[in-house]
Design an enzyme around this catalytic site. Structure first.
Site, PDB file in Angstrom:
ATOM      1  N   ALA A 167       9.014  50.852   4.888  1.00 35.39           N
ATOM      2  CA  ALA A 167       9.461  50.498   3.540  1.00 35.39           C
ATOM      3  C   ALA A 167       9.698  51.779   2.743  1.00 35.39           C
ATOM      4  O   ALA A 167       9.086  52.816   3.021  1.00 35.39           O
ATOM      5  CB  ALA A 167       8.407  49.637   2.859  1.00 35.39           C
ATOM      6  N   GLY A 213       6.878  49.566   8.100  1.00 39.64           N
ATOM      7  CA  GLY A 213       7.861  48.482   8.192  1.00 39.64           C
ATOM      8  C   GLY A 213       8.828  48.677   9.343  1.00 39.64           C
ATOM      9  O   GLY A 213       9.384  47.705   9.864  1.00 39.64           O
ATOM     10  N   GLU A 232       7.035  47.247  12.186  1.00 38.94           N
ATOM     11  CA  GLU A 232       7.059  45.785  12.004  1.00 38.94           C
ATOM     12  C   GLU A 232       8.436  45.218  12.363  1.00 38.94           C
ATOM     13  O   GLU A 232       8.545  44.150  12.964  1.00 38.94           O
ATOM     14  CB  GLU A 232       6.641  45.449  10.567  1.00 38.94           C
ATOM     15  CG  GLU A 232       5.148  45.733  10.355  1.00 38.94           C
ATOM     16  CD  GLU A 232       4.732  45.823   8.889  1.00 38.94           C
ATOM     17  OE1 GLU A 232       5.473  46.440   8.101  1.00 38.94           O
ATOM     18  OE2 GLU A 232       3.674  45.273   8.540  1.00 38.94           O
TER      19      GLU A 232
HETATM   20  N1  CAA Z   1      10.333  55.942   2.314  1.00 42.47           N
HETATM   21  C1  CAA Z   1      11.144  56.753   1.615  1.00 42.47           C
HETATM   22  N2  CAA Z   1      11.568  57.938   2.044  1.00 42.47           N
HETATM   23  C2  CAA Z   1      11.131  58.348   3.263  1.00 42.47           C
HETATM   24  C3  CAA Z   1      10.275  57.571   4.055  1.00 42.47           C
HETATM   25  C4  CAA Z   1       9.869  56.301   3.548  1.00 42.47           C
HETATM   26  N3  CAA Z   1       9.095  55.466   4.244  1.00 42.47           N
HETATM   27  N4  CAA Z   1      10.003  58.248   5.190  1.00 42.47           N
HETATM   28  C5  CAA Z   1      10.682  59.405   5.117  1.00 42.47           C
HETATM   29  N5  CAA Z   1      11.355  59.470   3.957  1.00 42.47           N
HETATM   30  C6  CAA Z   1      12.219  60.562   3.475  1.00 42.47           C
HETATM   31  C7  CAA Z   1      11.394  61.746   3.007  1.00 42.47           C
HETATM   32  O1  CAA Z   1      10.930  61.540   1.696  1.00 42.47           O
HETATM   33  C8  CAA Z   1      12.408  62.857   3.126  1.00 42.47           C
HETATM   34  O2  CAA Z   1      13.292  62.771   2.042  1.00 42.47           O
HETATM   35  P1  CAA Z   1      13.463  64.070   1.024  1.00 42.47           P
HETATM   36  O3  CAA Z   1      14.037  65.125   1.895  1.00 42.47           O
HETATM   37  O4  CAA Z   1      14.403  63.534  -0.005  1.00 42.47           O
HETATM   38  O5  CAA Z   1      12.099  64.367   0.529  1.00 42.47           O
HETATM   39  C9  CAA Z   1      13.198  62.467   4.372  1.00 42.47           C
HETATM   40  O6  CAA Z   1      12.981  61.066   4.553  1.00 42.47           O
HETATM   41  C10 CAA Z   1      12.741  63.176   5.630  1.00 42.47           C
HETATM   42  O7  CAA Z   1      11.336  62.970   5.778  1.00 42.47           O
HETATM   43  P2  CAA Z   1      10.289  64.145   5.968  1.00 42.47           P
HETATM   44  O8  CAA Z   1      10.750  65.377   5.291  1.00 42.47           O
HETATM   45  O9  CAA Z   1       8.931  63.621   5.583  1.00 42.47           O
HETATM   46  O10 CAA Z   1      10.377  64.346   7.558  1.00 42.47           O
HETATM   47  P3  CAA Z   1       9.232  64.858   8.532  1.00 42.47           P
HETATM   48  O11 CAA Z   1       9.884  65.084   9.855  1.00 42.47           O
HETATM   49  O12 CAA Z   1       8.468  65.968   7.935  1.00 42.47           O
HETATM   50  O13 CAA Z   1       8.220  63.602   8.684  1.00 42.47           O
HETATM   51  C11 CAA Z   1       7.635  61.296   8.964  1.00 42.47           C
HETATM   52  C12 CAA Z   1       8.648  62.412   9.264  1.00 42.47           C
HETATM   53  C13 CAA Z   1       6.310  61.581   9.702  1.00 42.47           C
HETATM   54  C14 CAA Z   1       8.223  59.990   9.481  1.00 42.47           C
HETATM   55  C15 CAA Z   1       7.361  61.230   7.451  1.00 42.47           C
HETATM   56  O14 CAA Z   1       8.618  61.172   6.775  1.00 42.47           O
HETATM   57  C16 CAA Z   1       6.542  60.060   7.015  1.00 42.47           C
HETATM   58  O15 CAA Z   1       5.346  60.070   7.179  1.00 42.47           O
HETATM   59  N6  CAA Z   1       7.183  59.024   6.424  1.00 42.47           N
HETATM   60  C17 CAA Z   1       6.513  57.896   5.866  1.00 42.47           C
HETATM   61  C18 CAA Z   1       6.093  56.923   6.943  1.00 42.47           C
HETATM   62  C19 CAA Z   1       5.289  55.791   6.331  1.00 42.47           C
HETATM   63  O16 CAA Z   1       4.271  55.993   5.718  1.00 42.47           O
HETATM   64  N7  CAA Z   1       5.779  54.530   6.498  1.00 42.47           N
HETATM   65  C20 CAA Z   1       5.141  53.372   5.961  1.00 42.47           C
HETATM   66  C21 CAA Z   1       5.779  52.991   4.647  1.00 42.47           C
HETATM   67  S1  CAA Z   1       4.919  51.665   3.836  1.00 42.47           S
HETATM   68  C22 CAA Z   1       5.425  50.258   4.630  1.00 42.47           C
HETATM   69  O17 CAA Z   1       6.248  50.294   5.520  1.00 42.47           O
HETATM   70  C23 CAA Z   1       4.812  48.969   4.141  1.00 42.47           C
HETATM   71  C24 CAA Z   1       5.127  47.784   4.974  1.00 42.47           C
HETATM   72  O18 CAA Z   1       4.352  47.363   5.788  1.00 42.47           O
HETATM   73  C25 CAA Z   1       6.395  47.065   4.823  1.00 42.47           C
END
Ligand code: CAA
Length: 257
Positions: free
Chosen positions: A65, A108, A111
């Site tokens: 998400a 998500g 999921e």
């Molecule tokens: N939402 C919004 N933006 C996201 C995102 C997310 N879930 N995941 C990554 N991005 C964005 C980052 O903010 C970044 O954008 P900016 O350059 O504008 O800051 C871009 O994508 C690239 O990401 P990273 O710079 O973080 O890339 P990385 O290689 O260093 O890390 C990653 C990759 C480990 C996947 C890391 O991005 C991360 O941890 N992302 C979040 C994953 C997460 O927590 N997902 C769960 C979301 S909550 C959910 O899904 C609830 C549900 O059950 C429905």
């Protein structure tokens, strides 16, 4: 169909849908989710399509998400959110979906992967439910679907630690059907989709429905459901063709009738 956050196209009787927001690792914002559902529902309703493939552009299948969008939301906003209805629409799709997991499938995104029916993953893919790291829990079926697939102990570990697992570990856990080199992930998904597309679409639909029923009902109810579906298929021309082709030692030609 015109889309901006996904790409969607067909190859013979297979439909491919690609999440296309690579700058945000295909994070599922409402706009992209709506486009995804519009495409999948249209293909689901199209008799010419027998199987669908879902994949992502760039480094991710989907990173979950959209956290930037969720950050400003309150509990009341969440209670009124249309997101659960969107996930429900995904659950109601009748045709099989092969996930070609090209990279991160987190939160998500994991999921979404678990809503697909068969999963091919790139060796470099990473799978997990990292919501705990941002102070929440999975909210689109993660605690339920993951536990049904991997069992309580592994689900506890993955969800309570938020650890990302490799594609190989995901395969060992039963979350993924097979792991291939990154450049082969879409081709392997296509190969499986084509194999399914050659079967009777009525039997495929019945099989998907029965297998999903197994995840949400008792054995007795599931067996009863299966028996009825089995009997129903004896009313189809595809059953006649399938059995006749076997007896005549030729390949069947299924029409979906
Ligand atoms: N939402 C919004 N933006 C996201 C995102 C997310 N879930 N995941 C990554 N991005 C964005 C980052 O903010 C970044 O954008 P900016 O350059 O504008 O800051 C871009 O994508 C690239 O990401 P990273 O710079 O973080 O890339 P990385 O290689 O260093 O890390 C990653 C990759 C480990 C996947 C890391 O991005 C991360 O941890 N992302 C979040 C994953 C997460 O927590 N997902 C769960 C979301 S909550 C959910 O899904 C609830 C549900 O059950 C429905």
């Amino acid at each position: 169909m015109e889309f901006t956050l996904i790409k969607a196209w067909t190859e013979d009787s297979i439909a491919l849908v690609q999440l296309h927001r690579p700058e945000a690792l295909n994070a599922l914002n409402p706009e992209m989710f709506e486009e995804l559902l519009t495409a999948l529902e249209a293909y689901d309703a199209d008799a010419a399509i027998r199987c669908m493939i879902l994949t992502g552009t760039g480094r991710a299948f989907s990173a979950g998400a959209d956290i930037k969008q969720m950050a400003g939301m309150s509990a009341v906003d969440q209670m009124a959110s249309p997101a659960p209805a969107r996930w429900e629409r995904l659950r109601r799709l009748k045709k099989p979906i092969v996930a070609a997991v090209n990279g991160f499938a987190l939160g998500g995104g994991c999921e979404l992967m678990m809503c697909c029916d068969i999963v091919v993953a790139a060796e470099t893919a990473r799978v997990g439910q990292p919501e705990i790291n941002i102070g929440i829990i999975p909210g689109a079926g993660g605690t339920q679907r993951l536990t049904r697939v991997v069992g309580k102990c592994k689900a506890m570990e993955l969800i309570l630690t938020g650890r990302q697992v490799t594609a190989a570990e995901a395969e060992a856990l039963g979350l993924v059907n097979r792991v291939v080199a990154p450049e082969l992930v879409l081709d392997e998904a296509r190969r499986i989709a084509r194999e399914i597309a050659a079967k009777s679409p009525i039997a495929v639909r019945a099989a998907k429905e029965c297998i999903l029923k197994a995840q949400e009902t008792s054995l007795a109810v599931g067996l009863d459901f299966e028996r009825r579906m089995f009997a129903l298929l004896f009313a189809t021309e595809d059953k006649v063709e399938g059995m006749q082709a076997f007896l005549e030692k030729r390949e069947p030609k299924f029409k979906g009738s």
